[in-house]
Write an enzyme that holds these catalytic residues in place. Structure first.
Site, mmCIF file in Angstrom:
data_model
loop_
_atom_site.group_PDB
_atom_site.id
_atom_site.type_symbol
_atom_site.label_atom_id
_atom_site.label_comp_id
_atom_site.label_asym_id
_atom_site.label_seq_id
_atom_site.Cartn_x
_atom_site.Cartn_y
_atom_site.Cartn_z
ATOM 1 N N SER A 306 0.799 -1.219 0.000
ATOM 2 C CA SER A 306 0.000 0.000 0.000
ATOM 3 C C SER A 306 0.826 1.260 0.000
ATOM 4 O O SER A 306 1.499 1.582 -0.964
ATOM 5 C CB SER A 306 -0.993 -0.041 1.158
ATOM 6 O OG SER A 306 -0.488 0.422 2.352
ATOM 7 N N ASP A 317 9.687 5.556 -10.512
ATOM 8 C CA ASP A 317 9.264 6.212 -11.752
ATOM 9 C C ASP A 317 10.063 7.486 -12.021
ATOM 10 O O ASP A 317 10.368 7.804 -13.174
ATOM 11 C CB ASP A 317 7.776 6.550 -11.696
ATOM 12 C CG ASP A 317 6.893 5.337 -11.982
ATOM 13 O OD1 ASP A 317 7.456 4.230 -12.142
ATOM 14 O OD2 ASP A 317 5.664 5.496 -12.050
ATOM 15 N N LYS A 331 -0.799 -4.417 -3.482
ATOM 16 C CA LYS A 331 -2.126 -3.951 -3.067
ATOM 17 C C LYS A 331 -2.294 -2.507 -3.519
ATOM 18 O O LYS A 331 -1.742 -1.593 -2.938
ATOM 19 C CB LYS A 331 -2.265 -4.067 -1.549
ATOM 20 C CG LYS A 331 -3.598 -3.562 -1.034
ATOM 21 C CD LYS A 331 -4.753 -4.394 -1.594
ATOM 22 C CE LYS A 331 -6.087 -3.965 -1.030
ATOM 23 N NZ LYS A 331 -6.456 -2.605 -1.404
#
Length: 441
Positions: A306, A317, A331
């Protein structure tokens, strides 16, 4: 509390992750006003199905072997409705809702273990540091097949959680299966769990270590203070930092955003998408850089879920850090906690979250840039070693430098985290290599 819900200090909250990552600021109410016109997704009520429901209710009340009151039947119907949507939607009774609201303080009672459901069994997402579960050696991926000799197969999440809750000091026996092996028992004593969200120290001169066990309300602020303290202790800008998110089950959404923001100076951190406009949120970094651009390695594993995946995905990224370890939990859905008017609430999955590059982590997880599996570190005992400078009649150094004989064995070093943690030692080695190739000090 075994099923470590993330708290909602406000009446309405968003959650992400295995245990949930909670928004501190609530969006506008997701429930339409009573006089609002029907939305395009709302059709006429399914009268035939409602008649069937009423008929089943009447038949059960009339024919079941024992009397069952209307309240019990209706609450069980609601639980069934929510439990069959997805593993993370649930109906919260007053006790569960109260515990959910209180747990962001980082203090709660139980075993200190985050769990989920898999194939009808209770699966360990991650043990929390310095709790009965972690001290007992419970690992991410373990299946809890029995609780006090009672099988868990077929139990709902809330039923399993209730069985693992109890008074501090009381004993509990879990039967576990690890990696498809034979079942084995672990006996634990429940405790009041006090979780320290952030820990930090210098691994050695120039190289810092920052561990986040879960994302609580003040974690973002604590990370900022820890970065400043590491710089002060080092006496200069760090040459490298290890951010450890292993076995971090998630937590407060805003804290995850704040932590990522400490390492990013621009760009998107995370966004969510759902059917309801209010469930679509975007969070971006501000120009401040508490980390001073320090080279960064982020450790993740199957217990990183999470909010931990939000941070790891954003840093990956933006190519701000190198991710090392094993695949994360996966998740990536968002839950909204909707209070009801009787001290109960719904925890309802309403959206998915996405990394800055548009990746959905749901059911896939984050793949590290450098895969490094967990391993045990053992050190060989060094025997008696002789060097050239120990030999009688050896030549002196051609440049006039002092001899460097083997001498006496060095005094044993104070134990360091990297000495017994293979993944951490690899992360430190990578940081040193990056520092050398980039011409650092």
């Amino acid at each position: 509390m075994p099923h470590f819900f993330r708290p909602a200090t406000l009446a309405l909250a968003l959650t992400l992750g295995a245990g949930g990552a909670w928004a501190q600021e609530p969006p506008a109410s997701l429930a339409p006003p009573p006089d609002a016109p029907p939305t395009p997704n709302q059709g006429p009520l399914p009268l035939d199905e409602l008649r069937t429901f009423a008929e089943v209710l009447d038949r059960v009340k009339a024919a079941y072997v024992e009397p069952v009151d209307d309240k019990t039947l209706l609450e069980n119907a609601i639980k069934g409705m929510l439990s069959n949507l997805d593993p993370h939607s649930a109906y919260l009774e007053p006790k569960d809702f109260e515990e959910l609201q209180e747990s962001t303080s980082g203090e709660f009672g139980g075993l200190g273990i985050e769990v989920g459901l898999e194939d009808g069994f209770v699966k360990v997402v991650s043990p929390i540091d310095d709790t009965p579960a972690s001290k007992a050696g419970i690992q991410p991926g373990d299946l809890i097949v029995k609780i006090d000799d009672q099988p868990t197969k077929g139990l709902s999440m809330m039923e399993a959680v209730d069985k693992m809750r109890g008074k501090a000091g009381s004993k509990i026996r879990l039967t576990l299966v690890r990696d498809g092996g034979k079942p084995f028992d672990v006996e634990l004593a429940r405790a009041v769990i006090k979780v320290k969200s952030v820990r930090s120290q210098l691994l050695e001169k120039g190289y810092g270590y920052l561990r986040i066990t879960q994302f609580q309300v003040n974690t973002g602020e604590e990370v900022g203070k820890a970065l400043a303290a590491l710089r002060k202790e080092n006496g200069a800008r760090l040459s490298g930092l290890v951010l450890d998110l292993r076995n971090n089950p998630g937590g407060v959404l805003q804290s995850a955003v704040e932590v990522a923001d400490h390492f990013l100076t621009k760009g998107l951190i995370v966004y969510t998408k759902g059917r309801i406009a209010n469930s679509e949120l975007r969070f971006s970094a501000d120009p401040a850089d508490a980390s001073e651009g320090v080279p960064l390695v982020v450790l993740i594993n199957g217990g990183s879920a999470s909010a931990a995946e939000i941070v790891a995905g954003a840093l990956q990224d933006h190519k701000r850090g190198i991710l090392m370890g094993t695949d994360s939990f996966g998740k990536g859905s968002v839950q909204t906690v909707l209070p009801l008017n009787n001290d109960r609430a719904l925890k309802l999955t309403t959206a998915l979250y996405f990394t800055p590059n548009g990746r959905s982590i749901q059911a896939q997880g984050i793949v590290p840039d450098v895969p490094v599996s967990r391993a045990k570190v053992t050190r060989e005992q060094e025997g008696e070693v002789f060097k050239e400078a120990d030999l009688a009649g050896h030549l002196g150094n051609g440049n006039g430098g002092a001899d460097r004989p083997s001498g006496k064995a060095a005094a044993p070093q104070k134990p360091r985290p990297q000495d017994d943690d293979f993944q951490l030692s690899q992360a430190l080695s990578l940081l040193k290599g990056l520092n050398v190739t980039r011409g650092g000090n």
